[in-house]
Motif scaffolding. Structure first.
Motif, PDB file in Angstrom:
ATOM      1  N   LEU A   1      31.378  72.532  61.644  1.00 25.03           N
ATOM      2  CA  LEU A   1      32.574  72.836  60.882  1.00 25.03           C
ATOM      3  C   LEU A   1      32.489  74.232  60.270  1.00 25.03           C
ATOM      4  O   LEU A   1      31.404  74.683  59.916  1.00 25.03           O
ATOM      5  CB  LEU A   1      32.796  71.798  59.782  1.00 25.03           C
ATOM      6  CG  LEU A   1      33.589  70.559  60.186  1.00 25.03           C
ATOM      7  CD1 LEU A   1      32.835  69.713  61.184  1.00 25.03           C
ATOM      8  CD2 LEU A   1      33.947  69.727  58.970  1.00 25.03           C
ATOM      9  N   PRO A   2      33.622  74.905  60.116  1.00 21.77           N
ATOM     10  CA  PRO A   2      33.633  76.278  59.583  1.00 21.77           C
ATOM     11  C   PRO A   2      33.530  76.291  58.054  1.00 21.77           C
ATOM     12  O   PRO A   2      34.475  76.652  57.354  1.00 21.77           O
ATOM     13  CB  PRO A   2      34.981  76.816  60.057  1.00 21.77           C
ATOM     14  CG  PRO A   2      35.865  75.610  60.097  1.00 21.77           C
ATOM     15  CD  PRO A   2      34.971  74.471  60.533  1.00 21.77           C
ATOM     16  N   VAL A   3      32.374  75.897  57.540  1.00 14.52           N
ATOM     17  CA  VAL A   3      32.180  75.816  56.091  1.00 14.52           C
ATOM     18  C   VAL A   3      32.049  77.220  55.508  1.00 14.52           C
ATOM     19  O   VAL A   3      31.200  78.005  55.928  1.00 14.52           O
ATOM     20  CB  VAL A   3      30.931  74.975  55.758  1.00 14.52           C
ATOM     21  CG1 VAL A   3      30.739  74.891  54.247  1.00 14.52           C
ATOM     22  CG2 VAL A   3      31.048  73.574  56.365  1.00 14.52           C
ATOM     23  N   ASP A   4      32.906  77.550  54.527  1.00 14.11           N
ATOM     24  CA  ASP A   4      32.907  78.879  53.912  1.00 14.11           C
ATOM     25  C   ASP A   4      31.882  79.004  52.796  1.00 14.11           C
ATOM     26  O   ASP A   4      31.471  80.112  52.447  1.00 14.11           O
ATOM     27  CB  ASP A   4      34.297  79.193  53.356  1.00 14.11           C
ATOM     28  CG  ASP A   4      35.335  79.303  54.464  1.00 14.11           C
ATOM     29  OD1 ASP A   4      35.271  80.269  55.240  1.00 14.11           O
ATOM     30  OD2 ASP A   4      36.204  78.411  54.555  1.00 14.11           O
ATOM     31  N   GLY A   5      31.497  77.898  52.201  1.00 11.53           N
ATOM     32  CA  GLY A   5      30.538  77.919  51.112  1.00 11.53           C
ATOM     33  C   GLY A   5      30.296  76.503  50.636  1.00 11.53           C
ATOM     34  O   GLY A   5      31.057  75.586  50.973  1.00 11.53           O
ATOM     35  N   ILE A   6      29.226  76.322  49.864  1.00  9.74           N
ATOM     36  CA  ILE A   6      28.928  74.983  49.364  1.00  9.74           C
ATOM     37  C   ILE A   6      28.728  74.995  47.858  1.00  9.74           C
ATOM     38  O   ILE A   6      28.349  76.002  47.263  1.00  9.74           O
ATOM     39  CB  ILE A   6      27.694  74.365  50.045  1.00  9.74           C
ATOM     40  CG1 ILE A   6      26.418  75.119  49.665  1.00  9.74           C
ATOM     41  CG2 ILE A   6      27.867  74.283  51.535  1.00  9.74           C
ATOM     42  CD1 ILE A   6      25.153  74.354  49.967  1.00  9.74           C
ATOM     43  N   ILE A   7      28.987  73.834  47.265  1.00  9.45           N
ATOM     44  CA  ILE A   7      28.685  73.560  45.872  1.00  9.45           C
ATOM     45  C   ILE A   7      27.542  72.542  45.876  1.00  9.45           C
ATOM     46  O   ILE A   7      27.629  71.508  46.547  1.00  9.45           O
ATOM     47  CB  ILE A   7      29.894  72.953  45.131  1.00  9.45           C
ATOM     48  CG1 ILE A   7      31.176  73.779  45.379  1.00  9.45           C
ATOM     49  CG2 ILE A   7      29.604  72.803  43.654  1.00  9.45           C
ATOM     50  CD1 ILE A   7      31.126  75.169  44.879  1.00  9.45           C
ATOM     51  N   VAL A   8      26.473  72.826  45.155  1.00  8.18           N
ATOM     52  CA  VAL A   8      25.337  71.905  45.076  1.00  8.18           C
ATOM     53  C   VAL A   8      25.432  71.126  43.765  1.00  8.18           C
ATOM     54  O   VAL A   8      25.569  71.717  42.697  1.00  8.18           O
ATOM     55  CB  VAL A   8      23.996  72.653  45.148  1.00  8.18           C
ATOM     56  CG1 VAL A   8      22.828  71.667  45.051  1.00  8.18           C
ATOM     57  CG2 VAL A   8      23.900  73.445  46.446  1.00  8.18           C
ATOM     58  N   VAL A   9      25.364  69.795  43.873  1.00 10.14           N
ATOM     59  CA  VAL A   9      25.464  68.923  42.701  1.00 10.14           C
ATOM     60  C   VAL A   9      24.101  68.301  42.430  1.00 10.14           C
ATOM     61  O   VAL A   9      23.415  67.858  43.357  1.00 10.14           O
ATOM     62  CB  VAL A   9      26.514  67.812  42.919  1.00 10.14           C
ATOM     63  CG1 VAL A   9      26.651  66.947  41.664  1.00 10.14           C
ATOM     64  CG2 VAL A   9      27.864  68.424  43.284  1.00 10.14           C
ATOM     65  N   ALA A  10      23.722  68.265  41.155  1.00 11.08           N
ATOM     66  CA  ALA A  10      22.437  67.700  40.768  1.00 11.08           C
ATOM     67  C   ALA A  10      22.588  66.979  39.435  1.00 11.08           C
ATOM     68  O   ALA A  10      23.615  67.058  38.775  1.00 11.08           O
ATOM     69  CB  ALA A  10      21.384  68.802  40.652  1.00 11.08           C
ATOM     70  N   SER A  11      21.531  66.258  39.058  1.00 10.10           N
ATOM     71  CA  SER A  11      21.443  65.661  37.727  1.00 10.10           C
ATOM     72  C   SER A  11      20.230  66.262  37.019  1.00 10.10           C
ATOM     73  O   SER A  11      19.437  66.969  37.649  1.00 10.10           O
ATOM     74  CB  SER A  11      21.347  64.132  37.839  1.00 10.10           C
ATOM     75  OG  SER A  11      20.231  63.760  38.621  1.00 10.10           O
ATOM     76  N   PRO A  12      20.044  66.013  35.741  1.00  9.45           N
ATOM     77  CA  PRO A  12      19.061  66.789  34.977  1.00  9.45           C
ATOM     78  C   PRO A  12      17.578  66.521  35.260  1.00  9.45           C
ATOM     79  O   PRO A  12      16.739  67.312  34.844  1.00  9.45           O
ATOM     80  CB  PRO A  12      19.367  66.391  33.517  1.00  9.45           C
ATOM     81  CG  PRO A  12      20.749  65.863  33.537  1.00  9.45           C
ATOM     82  CD  PRO A  12      20.884  65.206  34.866  1.00  9.45           C
ATOM     83  N   GLN A  13      17.211  65.414  35.924  1.00 13.75           N
ATOM     84  CA  GLN A  13      15.801  65.072  36.062  1.00 13.75           C
ATOM     85  C   GLN A  13      15.002  66.167  36.762  1.00 13.75           C
ATOM     86  O   GLN A  13      15.510  66.858  37.641  1.00 13.75           O
ATOM     87  CB  GLN A  13      15.641  63.760  36.847  1.00 13.75           C
ATOM     88  CG  GLN A  13      16.187  62.549  36.120  1.00 13.75           C
ATOM     89  CD  GLN A  13      17.596  62.238  36.545  1.00 13.75           C
ATOM     90  OE1 GLN A  13      18.373  63.142  36.841  1.00 13.75           O
ATOM     91  NE2 GLN A  13      17.935  60.965  36.563  1.00 13.75           N
TER      92      GLN A  13
END
Length: 268
Positions: free
Chosen positions: A157-169
């Motif tokens: 897929l032509p992904v232009d950019g990503i957002i990375v999601v995390a939690s605090p651990q």
């Protein structure tokens, strides 16, 4: 054994899947996490709702095939309809287009017991066989982890950019690194880092309590050269909106810097 046999450091995508002839998707933003349970679908939905409020045409491709939750968050109960050999996404009450495996299953509780290659092919079909129409921003809720399906998405897929999601651990800090490094190996920009469930703010004294430990999001962002990082607090109201199918009604500016960063991406 090589650890990156299937990666393409040059960013070239020889396996890019063709867009549907009746679709014009101008920007594709992936939302990824190194592990499950950190709120990736919530972040996807909130960003989509924020972009929709600006008057843009927004869509969500729910790539979390084995754990699809996007339709419920948007209060979508209808099933996707066929249009010849293609599929039509279902729009929320506020106009966000959604395609998810739960929109083609007979019952929402039916399990998806498929192997990785099948899941990857389904995601590609949601891209190529779905009539998305004119879309300014497509949010792509990707499956968790950095395995076969994520690789298929990045290559196809032509992904232009990503957002990375995390939690605090602390452990998640290591897992964030895996997701960020995979994106960079595939030549895809990391637009922002989002820490979900970052803290709880007392409604009476307004003091912040870091229930899951101190936040390290700014340190992680600096370590990996990510210039945009935000925190989302623990809010029972958000969970309630998701359960009621009203995530588009959320109030809060936590993701405003991320939305602004996405808006800077040039359209195809």
């Amino acid at each position: 054994m090589s650890t990156n046999n299937d990666s393409n450091a040059s960013g070239a995508k020889p396996f890019l899947e063709a867009e549907n002839s009746q679709s014009h998707v101008k920007r594709v933003i992936g939302v990824i996490s190194g592990k499950g349970g950190v709120g990736k679908s919530l972040v996807t939905s909130m960003i989509a709702a924020s972009l929709r409020r600006t008057g843009k045409n927004v869509a969500i491709l729910d790539g979390d095939v084995t754990g699809p939750s996007i339709p419920r968050m948007f209060g979508i109960k209808e099933k996707a309809l066929a249009a010849g050999n293609d599929l039509l996404p279902v729009a929320s009450s506020k106009g966000t287009k959604v395609m998810s495996v739960n929109l083609i299953l007979p019952h929402d509780t039916d399990p998806v017991i498929w192997r990785g290659p099948v899941i990857g092919n389904v995601i590609k079909q949601f891209w190529s066989d779905c009539i998305w129409g004119d879309v300014d921003y497509m949010m792509f809720d990707m499956p968790p982890g950095t395995g076969d399906v994520a690789l298929t998405v990045f290559q196809s897929l032509p992904v232009d950019g990503i957002i990375v999601v995390a939690s605090p651990q602390e452990l998640v800090g290591m897992i964030v690194g895996k997701a960020v490094k995979m994106a960079k190996m595939m030549g895809i920009p990391v637009l922002a880092l989002v820490e979900n469930m970052s803290y709880f703010e007392c409604p009476n004294c307004h003091q912040k309590h870091y229930i899951y430990g101190d936040s390290h999001i700014k340190d992680l962002a600096q370590e990996y050269g990510i210039d945009t990082s935000v925190q989302i607090p623990i809010l029972p109201e958000l969970a309630q909106l998701c359960d009621e199918g009203r995530i588009e009604d959320f109030e809060g500016e936590w993701l405003a810097p991320v939305v602004e960063k996405i808006a800077q991406i040039k359209e195809k």
